[in-house]
Design a protein around this motif. Structure first.
Motif, PDB file in Angstrom:
ATOM      1  N   LEU A   1       0.834  -1.111  -0.002  1.00  0.00           N
ATOM      2  CA  LEU A   1       0.129   0.017  -0.138  1.00  0.00           C
ATOM      3  C   LEU A   1       0.913   1.170   0.029  1.00  0.00           C
ATOM      4  CD1 LEU A   1      -3.049  -0.904   2.141  1.00  0.00           C
ATOM      5  CD2 LEU A   1      -2.583  -1.021  -0.087  1.00  0.00           C
TER       6      LEU A   1
ATOM      7  N   GLY B   1      -8.340  13.867  -0.435  1.00  0.00           N
ATOM      8  CA  GLY B   1      -9.505  13.043  -0.206  1.00  0.00           C
ATOM      9  C   GLY B   1      -9.772  11.951  -1.298  1.00  0.00           C
ATOM     10  N   ASN B   2      -9.641  12.500  -2.588  1.00  0.00           N
ATOM     11  CA  ASN B   2     -10.234  11.360  -3.749  1.00  0.00           C
ATOM     12  C   ASN B   2      -8.990  10.142  -3.591  1.00  0.00           C
ATOM     13  OD1 ASN B   2     -12.288  12.312  -4.461  1.00  0.00           O
ATOM     14  ND2 ASN B   2     -11.283  13.776  -6.243  1.00  0.00           N
TER      15      ASN B   2
ATOM     16  N   ILE C   1      -7.327   9.170  -1.148  1.00  0.00           N
ATOM     17  CA  ILE C   1      -7.666   8.317   0.085  1.00  0.00           C
ATOM     18  C   ILE C   1      -8.743   7.214  -0.152  1.00  0.00           C
ATOM     19  CG2 ILE C   1      -8.230   8.142   2.806  1.00  0.00           C
ATOM     20  CD1 ILE C   1      -6.322  10.516   3.046  1.00  0.00           C
ATOM     21  N   GLY C   2      -9.886   7.814  -0.724  1.00  0.00           N
ATOM     22  CA  GLY C   2     -11.161   7.219  -1.100  1.00  0.00           C
ATOM     23  C   GLY C   2     -10.643   5.728  -2.007  1.00  0.00           C
TER      24      GLY C   2
ATOM     25  N   LEU D   1      -7.689   4.735  -2.443  1.00  0.00           N
ATOM     26  CA  LEU D   1      -6.889   3.808  -1.568  1.00  0.00           C
ATOM     27  C   LEU D   1      -7.534   3.137  -0.795  1.00  0.00           C
ATOM     28  CD1 LEU D   1      -3.830   3.266  -1.101  1.00  0.00           C
ATOM     29  CD2 LEU D   1      -3.938   4.646   0.909  1.00  0.00           C
TER      30      LEU D   1
ATOM     31  N   ILE E   1     -10.959   1.964  -1.375  1.00  0.00           N
ATOM     32  CA  ILE E   1     -11.560   1.056  -2.311  1.00  0.00           C
ATOM     33  C   ILE E   1     -10.637  -0.069  -2.810  1.00  0.00           C
ATOM     34  CG2 ILE E   1     -12.887   0.880  -4.515  1.00  0.00           C
ATOM     35  CD1 ILE E   1     -13.774   3.426  -4.090  1.00  0.00           C
TER      36      ILE E   1
ATOM     37  N   SER F   1      -7.908  -1.152  -1.150  1.00  0.00           N
ATOM     38  CA  SER F   1      -7.546  -1.930  -0.219  1.00  0.00           C
ATOM     39  C   SER F   1      -8.806  -2.904   0.283  1.00  0.00           C
ATOM     40  CB  SER F   1      -7.114  -1.139   1.017  1.00  0.00           C
ATOM     41  OG  SER F   1      -6.517  -0.123   0.793  1.00  0.00           O
TER      42      SER F   1
ATOM     43  N   PHE G   1      -4.059   0.154   5.262  1.00  0.00           N
ATOM     44  CA  PHE G   1      -4.548   1.225   4.679  1.00  0.00           C
ATOM     45  C   PHE G   1      -4.570   2.538   5.252  1.00  0.00           C
ATOM     46  CE2 PHE G   1      -8.608   3.743   4.866  1.00  0.00           C
ATOM     47  CZ  PHE G   1      -8.565   4.340   3.660  1.00  0.00           C
TER      48      PHE G   1
ATOM     49  N   ALA H   1      -2.536   5.839   4.173  1.00  0.00           N
ATOM     50  CA  ALA H   1      -3.365   7.057   4.113  1.00  0.00           C
ATOM     51  C   ALA H   1      -2.560   8.313   5.009  1.00  0.00           C
ATOM     52  CB  ALA H   1      -4.830   6.848   4.640  1.00  0.00           C
TER      53      ALA H   1
ATOM     54  N   VAL I   1      -4.306  12.919   8.044  1.00  0.00           N
ATOM     55  CA  VAL I   1      -5.431  12.430   8.623  1.00  0.00           C
ATOM     56  C   VAL I   1      -5.259  11.372   9.836  1.00  0.00           C
ATOM     57  CG1 VAL I   1      -7.151  12.845   7.156  1.00  0.00           C
ATOM     58  CG2 VAL I   1      -6.054  10.793   6.836  1.00  0.00           C
TER      59      VAL I   1
ATOM     60  N   LEU J   1     -17.213   4.269   7.894  1.00  0.00           N
ATOM     61  CA  LEU J   1     -17.317   3.130   6.991  1.00  0.00           C
ATOM     62  C   LEU J   1     -17.405   1.637   7.564  1.00  0.00           C
ATOM     63  CD1 LEU J   1     -14.358   4.324   4.517  1.00  0.00           C
ATOM     64  CD2 LEU J   1     -16.860   4.409   4.148  1.00  0.00           C
ATOM     65  N   LEU J   2     -16.977   1.453   8.706  1.00  0.00           N
ATOM     66  CA  LEU J   2     -16.911  -0.054   9.016  1.00  0.00           C
ATOM     67  C   LEU J   2     -17.491  -0.364  10.482  1.00  0.00           C
ATOM     68  CD1 LEU J   2     -13.162  -0.545   7.792  1.00  0.00           C
ATOM     69  CD2 LEU J   2     -15.199  -1.561   6.790  1.00  0.00           C
TER      70      LEU J   2
ATOM     71  N   LEU K   1     -12.692  17.946   6.421  1.00  0.00           N
ATOM     72  CA  LEU K   1     -12.553  18.261   5.080  1.00  0.00           C
ATOM     73  C   LEU K   1     -12.103  16.923   4.386  1.00  0.00           C
ATOM     74  CD1 LEU K   1     -11.258  21.897   4.721  1.00  0.00           C
ATOM     75  CD2 LEU K   1     -13.902  21.023   4.464  1.00  0.00           C
ATOM     76  N   ILE K   2     -11.168  16.313   4.835  1.00  0.00           N
ATOM     77  CA  ILE K   2     -10.696  15.075   3.955  1.00  0.00           C
ATOM     78  C   ILE K   2     -11.701  14.018   4.134  1.00  0.00           C
ATOM     79  CG2 ILE K   2      -8.905  13.457   4.065  1.00  0.00           C
ATOM     80  CD1 ILE K   2      -7.668  15.904   2.939  1.00  0.00           C
TER      81      ILE K   2
ATOM     82  N   ALA L   1     -14.494  14.489   1.845  1.00  0.00           N
ATOM     83  CA  ALA L   1     -13.798  14.253   0.288  1.00  0.00           C
ATOM     84  C   ALA L   1     -13.934  12.761   0.191  1.00  0.00           C
ATOM     85  CB  ALA L   1     -12.743  14.792   0.260  1.00  0.00           C
ATOM     86  N   VAL L   2     -13.231  11.996   1.019  1.00  0.00           N
ATOM     87  CA  VAL L   2     -13.393  10.416   0.808  1.00  0.00           C
ATOM     88  C   VAL L   2     -14.778   9.925   0.824  1.00  0.00           C
ATOM     89  CG1 VAL L   2     -12.490   8.221   1.853  1.00  0.00           C
ATOM     90  CG2 VAL L   2     -10.956  10.561   2.058  1.00  0.00           C
TER      91      VAL L   2
ATOM     92  N   MET M   1     -16.223  10.802  -2.479  1.00  0.00           N
ATOM     93  CA  MET M   1     -15.445   9.929  -3.525  1.00  0.00           C
ATOM     94  C   MET M   1     -16.307   8.572  -3.580  1.00  0.00           C
ATOM     95  SD  MET M   1     -13.183   7.730  -4.298  1.00  0.00           S
ATOM     96  CE  MET M   1     -12.309   7.203  -5.958  1.00  0.00           C
ATOM     97  N   VAL M   2     -16.192   7.795  -2.322  1.00  0.00           N
ATOM     98  CA  VAL M   2     -16.716   6.458  -2.115  1.00  0.00           C
ATOM     99  C   VAL M   2     -18.117   6.439  -2.545  1.00  0.00           C
ATOM    100  CG1 VAL M   2     -16.955   4.601  -0.761  1.00  0.00           C
ATOM    101  CG2 VAL M   2     -14.974   5.978  -0.488  1.00  0.00           C
TER     102      VAL M   2
ATOM    103  N   THR N   1     -18.472   6.529  -6.556  1.00  0.00           N
ATOM    104  CA  THR N   1     -17.979   5.244  -7.256  1.00  0.00           C
ATOM    105  C   THR N   1     -18.334   4.043  -6.867  1.00  0.00           C
ATOM    106  OG1 THR N   1     -15.923   5.428  -6.032  1.00  0.00           O
ATOM    107  CG2 THR N   1     -15.865   6.671  -8.209  1.00  0.00           C
ATOM    108  N   ARG N   2     -18.342   3.924  -5.416  1.00  0.00           N
ATOM    109  CA  ARG N   2     -18.692   2.599  -4.971  1.00  0.00           C
ATOM    110  C   ARG N   2     -19.663   2.690  -3.738  1.00  0.00           C
ATOM    111  NH1 ARG N   2     -15.516  -2.305  -5.375  1.00  0.00           N
ATOM    112  NH2 ARG N   2     -17.201  -2.989  -3.975  1.00  0.00           N
TER     113      ARG N   2
ATOM    114  N   LEU O   1     -20.125   0.150  -0.960  1.00  0.00           N
ATOM    115  CA  LEU O   1     -19.241  -0.030   0.320  1.00  0.00           C
ATOM    116  C   LEU O   1     -19.620   0.827   1.467  1.00  0.00           C
ATOM    117  CD1 LEU O   1     -15.574   0.246  -1.160  1.00  0.00           C
ATOM    118  CD2 LEU O   1     -16.950  -1.831  -0.585  1.00  0.00           C
TER     119      LEU O   1
ATOM    120  N   LEU P   1     -22.210  -1.369   3.772  1.00  0.00           N
ATOM    121  CA  LEU P   1     -21.520  -2.539   4.566  1.00  0.00           C
ATOM    122  C   LEU P   1     -22.369  -2.780   5.742  1.00  0.00           C
ATOM    123  CD1 LEU P   1     -17.824  -1.811   3.862  1.00  0.00           C
ATOM    124  CD2 LEU P   1     -19.267  -3.595   2.552  1.00  0.00           C
TER     125      LEU P   1
END
Lengths: 258, 212
Positions: free
Chosen positions: A167, A195-196, A198-199, A201, A203, A205, B49, B53, B68, B77-78, B190-191, B194-195, B198-199, B202-203, B206, B209
């Motif tokens: 990674l 942010g993108n 990390i996002g 990364l 997905i 992972s 991860f 990160a 972060v 997320l989890l 903020l980060i 953004a994450v 983005m998730v 696209t997905r 997830l 979950l």
């Protein structure tokens, strides 16, 4: 792969490198505990501790510059916390000064506490650096497992260790791609780009985790890992542990009675 | 916020070690029950991860940069128990590989950044999501507040441990730590947003979950 910064120097050879990871772990723990339990302003005792750790560092033949640079990792926290200590402890005033409308004064007690904390945390970090730069992470984990750390934690740690390298490489590639496309613009934009990354990364992972698990199950994984144990506790280890603990006990007895 | 050795008293070390050890033991039990033996490779890789990160720096004020912590992100997320396992594995590795955080202070660091930050973020996210409803914008607001709050709560816990150890008086260390981290936490928020967006783009699966 650009991960040479992880357990650097741990595969060299010296007296310290050859010790069993268990004896190094126990010795480090005993040392840090002894340092922590020493009352503040025991300068003579701190010097004795320093002599022990310096002798071990010289024996290990890890570059001194590397160790001293590594030990600077505590600085930000020290600055954040310790800087307030001298100003707000009661006691005899060492010296005072005025800044604008504030009158600040340093007390002897406060300064003493600050220097003690600095000395203690520096001694502890030196011993931790010595431990990790003379022991590979894999054998450290094996040692921890034999010292009765829960198996699940050891397995999690070894999985993590295995994938850190992959990674990290992934992150380096992403960084390179980003920088070659000119990472600039406003701060908020830069943040959304990070942010993108990390996002992405996350997905990748997650999907890698699922693939790895499927591959493991198809090879008969049932929640346990079986490894060959090749650690052996030699006479050298017995001598080392006994010596360290005797010295620490002597120092503390000496400190109590004089 | 990684506390080095030498800053905490024996009482603080002992108490936080006991709480953190109990918390991690329970987290292992809960994740094993919910996701079976799959939890070991999965949590291990997701810990890697978080580790990776944290290597991605972003600019903060005045030429400095930050990264972060990630506790809020994994908690959202989890789920909080998974976040506790992941963060404690990350913190143990950081202590043993980079000496980031002391060995005696490990219990306190897991308590602050695993238990307080993870569960704080989880409950803030759920609470704000409940008030604002389930559309994607309110999820982003909830994500921001949860991540910001997780940093702030962790720094308050850290300040209280230092104060109880006699390292610094509570009237000084608490506002100083909380004030600095209220600013640092904006970056984390903020980060994290953004994450999450983005998730979500696209997905989105997830984000649904099973949480542990």
């Amino acid at each position: 792969m650009k991960h040479s910064f992880i357990d650097q120097y741990s595969n060299r050879d010296s007296l310290i490198h050859r010790l069993d990871p268990r004896s190094k772990l126990v010795a480090t723990l005993a040392f840090i505990a002894a340092v922590a339990l020493t009352p503040s302003a025991g300068w003579l005792v701190y010097c004795l501790y320093f002599i022990i750790i310096a002798a071990l560092i010289l024996l290990s033949r890890v570059p001194l510059l590397y160790i001293s640079r590594r030990s600077l990792v505590i600085i930000p926290f020290v600055l954040l916390v310790a800087i307030f200590i001298p100003f707000f402890k009661e006691g005899e005033v060492a010296f005072g000064f005025n800044i604008w409308a504030w009158h600040l004064s340093l007390t002897h007690n406060g300064l003493q506490l600050l220097w003690s904390i600095l000395a203690k945390s520096w001694l502890s970090i030196l011993s931790l650096i010595l431990l990790t730069s003379t022991t590979g992470f894999a054998s450290l984990l094996k040692g921890l497992e034999q010292l009765r750390m829960p198996r699940v934690m050891v397995m999690l740690l070894s999985f993590m260790y295995r994938y850190i390298f992959l990674l990290t490489d992934e992150v380096m590639r992403m960084k390179q791609a980003r920088d070659s496309r000119n990472f600039g613009g406003k701060r908020l934009r830069q943040m959304s780009i990070v942010g993108n990354m990390i996002g992405t990364l996350f997905i990748r992972s997650y999907e890698r985790g699922e693939r790895v698990y499927a591959a493991m199950v198809s090879r008969g994984f049932d929640g346990h890992s079986r490894t060959l144990d090749r650690l052996h506790f030699s006479r050298l280890d017995t001598c080392f542990i006994t010596a360290i603990i005797l010295v620490l006990v002597c120092i503390n007895l000496f400190n109590l009675y004089y | 916020m990684h506390i080095p050795d030498g800053f905490l008293s024996a009482a603080a070390v002992g108490t936080t070690y006991i709480i953190s050890a109990g918390g991690v033991a329970n987290a292992v039990r809960v994740t094993k029950e919910k996701i079976g033996e799959k939890h070991i490779p999965m949590m291990g890789i997701l810990a890697a991860f978080v580790f990776a990160a944290q290597m991605l720096n972003f600019p903060v004020a005045g030429g400095t940069s930050g990264h972060v912590i990630g506790a809020a992100l994994v908690a959202i997320l989890l789920g909080p128990w998974a976040a506790l396992i992941i963060m404690s594995v990350v913190l143990i590795a950081q202590c043993l590989i980079f000496q980031d955080g002391g060995l005696m202070a490990l219990g306190a660091n897991i308590f602050n950044m695993g238990i307080i930050a993870g569960f704080g973020a989880h409950y803030l996210y759920r609470f704000i999501g409940m008030i604002l409803g389930g559309n994607s914008r309110s999820k982003m607001v909830a994500g921001f507040v949860a991540a910001w709050g997780s940093v702030l709560l962790a720094s308050i816990a850290c300040a209280l441990e230092l104060a109880l150890s006699g390292t610094s008086p509570v009237a000084v260390v608490l506002p100083a730590m909380a004030g600095i981290h209220a600013i640092i936490g904006i970056g984390e928020g903020l980060i994290t947003v953004a994450v999450l967006s983005m998730v979500m783009a696209t997905r989105a699966d997830l984000l649904r979950l099973q949480r542990v």
